[in-house]
Design a protein around this motif. Structure first.
Motif, mmCIF file in Angstrom:
data_model
loop_
_atom_site.group_PDB
_atom_site.id
_atom_site.type_symbol
_atom_site.label_atom_id
_atom_site.label_comp_id
_atom_site.label_asym_id
_atom_site.label_seq_id
_atom_site.Cartn_x
_atom_site.Cartn_y
_atom_site.Cartn_z
ATOM 1 N N LEU A 24 0.745 -1.348 0.103
ATOM 2 C CA LEU A 24 -0.023 -0.047 -0.063
ATOM 3 C C LEU A 24 0.810 1.318 -0.008
ATOM 4 N N ALA A 28 1.278 4.005 -3.077
ATOM 5 C CA ALA A 28 0.801 5.167 -2.998
ATOM 6 C C ALA A 28 2.060 6.242 -3.209
ATOM 7 N N LEU A 41 -0.382 5.152 6.773
ATOM 8 C CA LEU A 41 -1.630 4.693 6.662
ATOM 9 C C LEU A 41 -2.471 4.367 7.967
ATOM 10 N N ARG A 50 -8.246 -2.036 -0.361
ATOM 11 C CA ARG A 50 -7.116 -1.030 -0.723
ATOM 12 C C ARG A 50 -7.858 0.121 -1.576
ATOM 13 N N GLU A 51 -8.875 -0.070 -2.208
ATOM 14 C CA GLU A 51 -9.512 1.241 -2.827
ATOM 15 C C GLU A 51 -9.619 2.181 -1.725
ATOM 16 N N LEU A 54 -6.395 3.800 -0.079
ATOM 17 C CA LEU A 54 -5.608 4.637 -1.218
ATOM 18 C C LEU A 54 -6.707 6.150 -1.382
ATOM 19 N N LEU A 57 -5.854 8.582 1.130
ATOM 20 C CA LEU A 57 -4.672 9.164 1.014
ATOM 21 C C LEU A 57 -4.708 10.036 -0.325
ATOM 22 N N LEU A 59 -5.814 9.343 -3.503
ATOM 23 C CA LEU A 59 -5.673 8.655 -4.541
ATOM 24 C C LEU A 59 -7.016 7.949 -5.133
ATOM 25 N N ARG A 60 -7.621 8.284 -6.258
ATOM 26 C CA ARG A 60 -8.940 7.775 -6.319
ATOM 27 C C ARG A 60 -8.897 7.527 -7.702
ATOM 28 N N ILE A 63 -7.252 1.609 -10.078
ATOM 29 C CA ILE A 63 -5.628 1.115 -9.716
ATOM 30 C C ILE A 63 -4.996 0.397 -11.056
ATOM 31 N N TRP A 68 0.598 -2.120 -9.177
ATOM 32 C CA TRP A 68 0.462 -2.911 -7.955
ATOM 33 C C TRP A 68 1.179 -4.184 -7.917
#
Length: 222
Positions: A24, A28, A41, A50-51, A54, A57, A59-60, A63, A68
């Motif tokens: 992760l 990221a 995190l 995970r979505e 992220l 953080l 991030l949209r 992925i 990854w």
């Protein structure tokens, strides 16, 4: 009568918490262009989709699976199976019990976490691309079909609520691995038939649950 014990992978057979968090953070860092460490995190990152982590953080969107994979491969370099795994699988196979894993990992990623000698001790491996993901029972039923084992003669050892729900939906005895990600309380709440706080004497417990302990003792006496 054929019997089987199936396992989840992460947190049950493989001590992968650090690898999951490292994946992760590494992904990221690359995607956001700024340094993200494991300390950045959220506390529940290891058990959160995970979505969602992220997105928190910043991030949209979709992925990039290649990126990854790169982060996963790097973070998994030092991941090892738990110390009990070889002895447990050896005891089950010696008693004629089928063994396998049912995991949300892709088949490619399973090979990064399990050495060839461990994979050779498993009779079947069902991955993300093989069946509808847990909590659906499809993966467990597929594995049991491959082994020729009825659900009532099988045990599934998992460390998350989705593992328990999948086992119960499949008609399989659900054993909660309290040493894994979710912990004993969450597994009890999910409805596990048995929750083990640690894997001490795991092989003996599993053999009793599938009714193979008597067969093993008779074999040892002969």
């Amino acid at each position: 009568m054929r019997r089987a014990v199936l396992f989840d992978l992460d947190g049950v057979l493989v001590d992968s918490r650090s690898a999951q968090l490292g994946t992760l953070a590494g992904f990221a860092t690359s995607a956001l262009g700024r340094r993200i460490t494991v300390a950045d995190l959220p506390a529940a990152a290891a058990t959160t989709p995970r979505e969602q982590v992220l997105a928190g953080l910043g991030l949209r969107g979709a992925i990039n699976e290649d990126s990854w994979d790169a982060a996963t491969a790097t973070a998994s370099l030092h991941t090892e199976v738990f110390a009990f795994v070889v002895d447990t699988l050896t005891a089950l196979r010696a008693a004629g019990v089928g063994t396998g894993i049912v995991t949300l990992r892709s088949r490619r990623r399973v090979g990064w976490l399990l050495a060839p000698d461990i994979l050779e001790m498993l009779d079947t491996v069902v991955c993300f691309e093989d069946a509808a993901p847990k909590p659906a029972p499809d993966g467990l039923l597929l594995a049991l079909g491959q082994l020729g084992v009825a659900p009532r003669d099988a045990v599934f050892v998992g460390d998350m609520d989705v593992d328990v729900h999948a086992a119960r939906a499949a008609g399989v005895t659900a054993v909660g691995a309290g040493w894994g990600f979710a912990g004993p309380a969450a597994l009890t709440l999910a409805g596990a038939d048995l929750v083990l706080p640690h894997p001490a004497e795991l092989a003996d417990v599993l053999l009793l649950l599938v009714g193979a302990e008597r067969s093993r003792q008779e074999s040892q006496r002969s």
